[in-house]
Design a protein around this motif. Sequence first.
Motif, PDB file in Angstrom:
ATOM      1  N   GLY A  56       0.787  -1.226   0.000  1.00 33.63           N
ATOM      2  CA  GLY A  56       0.000   0.000   0.000  1.00 33.63           C
ATOM      3  C   GLY A  56       0.820   1.278   0.000  1.00 33.63           C
ATOM      4  O   GLY A  56       0.266   2.369   0.131  1.00 33.63           O
ATOM      5  N   ILE A  63      -2.982  -5.814  -7.287  1.00 34.63           N
ATOM      6  CA  ILE A  63      -4.014  -5.030  -6.587  1.00 34.63           C
ATOM      7  C   ILE A  63      -3.836  -5.149  -5.080  1.00 34.63           C
ATOM      8  O   ILE A  63      -3.922  -4.154  -4.347  1.00 34.63           O
ATOM      9  N   TYR A  70      -3.149  -1.782  -2.878  1.00 38.40           N
ATOM     10  CA  TYR A  70      -4.231  -1.329  -2.005  1.00 38.40           C
ATOM     11  C   TYR A  70      -4.206  -1.976  -0.628  1.00 38.40           C
ATOM     12  O   TYR A  70      -5.106  -1.716   0.181  1.00 38.40           O
ATOM     13  N   ASN A  71      -3.196  -2.821  -0.390  1.00 34.58           N
ATOM     14  CA  ASN A  71      -3.130  -3.534   0.888  1.00 34.58           C
ATOM     15  C   ASN A  71      -4.460  -4.232   1.176  1.00 34.58           C
ATOM     16  O   ASN A  71      -5.009  -4.174   2.276  1.00 34.58           O
ATOM     17  N   SER A  72      -4.966  -4.883   0.151  1.00 34.31           N
ATOM     18  CA  SER A  72      -6.270  -5.531   0.230  1.00 34.31           C
ATOM     19  C   SER A  72      -6.121  -7.043   0.323  1.00 34.31           C
ATOM     20  O   SER A  72      -5.007  -7.574   0.330  1.00 34.31           O
ATOM     21  N   LYS A 106      -8.156   5.440  -7.790  1.00 38.99           N
ATOM     22  CA  LYS A 106      -7.505   4.992  -6.561  1.00 38.99           C
ATOM     23  C   LYS A 106      -8.462   4.299  -5.591  1.00 38.99           C
ATOM     24  O   LYS A 106      -8.063   3.911  -4.503  1.00 38.99           O
ATOM     25  N   ASN A 107      -9.709   4.121  -5.997  1.00 40.38           N
ATOM     26  CA  ASN A 107     -10.692   3.459  -5.154  1.00 40.38           C
ATOM     27  C   ASN A 107     -10.671   1.960  -5.427  1.00 40.38           C
ATOM     28  O   ASN A 107     -10.848   1.528  -6.570  1.00 40.38           O
ATOM     29  N   LEU A 108     -10.441   1.134  -4.392  1.00 41.54           N
ATOM     30  CA  LEU A 108     -10.357  -0.307  -4.566  1.00 41.54           C
ATOM     31  C   LEU A 108     -11.626  -0.871  -5.168  1.00 41.54           C
ATOM     32  O   LEU A 108     -11.575  -1.725  -6.059  1.00 41.54           O
TER      33      LEU A 108
END
Length: 335
Positions: A134, A282, A286-288, A308-310
């Motif tokens: 992220g 991704i 995004y650290n998702s 920039k929105n996951l």
Amino acid sequence: MVIQELHIINLLQKYLKNQCNEEELRILLEWLKSTEDYKSFDVVDEALRTEVEKMVFTSDDKHLKELHAEVSVLLEKARAKELFALKKNRNNRNIWSVVAAVAVLIGIFWGMGHLLHSKSDKVVSYKVIVALRGERKVLTLPDGSRLTLNSESKVYIPDNFNVKNRSLKMTGEVFFQVTHNEKKPFVVMSNGAVVEDLGTSFNVKSYKEDEDMSVTVSTGKVRVNIQNQDLQLALSPNEHLIVNRKNGAVTKEKLSDNNYNEWMKGVLYFNNTPIEEVIRTINRVYNSDLVLEKNNVDMKISGKHDNKNLHAVVEAVCFATGLKTRKENNKIILY
């Protein structure tokens, strides 16, 4: 054969199969330090001395540093007691165990071979720069070169950087803007490839978990040495090199538009990229926690996304592939 000897032999066998944990390795080290069974040390004296003199290691890992210190103590003890001297007319029934013990000692050095090392007589330490999930990180080296690290990337910089040479190691993805110096080539080492600057700025993408490693030149030239294939290639501006680590395939192409540096602007760019690598990218950025169900692994994606929105990115992936999503705890499952 006493129980202790059986235990040591078992540990030696485990070590040679690379199955020893840290505690077991420490037991072996302690045994090597305390044993008086050095009758046949001379059998491998020359090989041992050669390897010890060749290999110098450093690490940021506390435990490995401790093990390295233990080995150093052992070597000094062995030299002090002249345990390498030839002793004739002795019972040789313990030759195997002594050779195995020395194999462990040499193996300890070779087993650390994945760490950065130097052939000099002086131990070199390394500073590790890390960009976490992220985040991106920018740093300037002592020679004025500027590095931009993408998410989940590391750069290992020796403390003697720019003294006699400018060599460093990296994993992940890094964009290099190199201050050119003909007398001190700038060399980047990563996962079996060596990239040498010939006066340039370039991008290296080399995540261990990805199938491909790539180099993309923005300005100037670089020379890429693919070590396991004994192959050397020169790259000029807007040329892109891909090395497939699974099958060894090498692809070099001329780009009409260089989009491989867009990540520095927060843009995701995919070019016929396997869906598994897309998901990993991704998750890094995004650290998702996206998870792909295994029956969809043959998909590939191309395109750019600068949102920039996951949620928007996941929607775009689903639109391009026909995948759907569901939530399970904190995970997003693509199926």
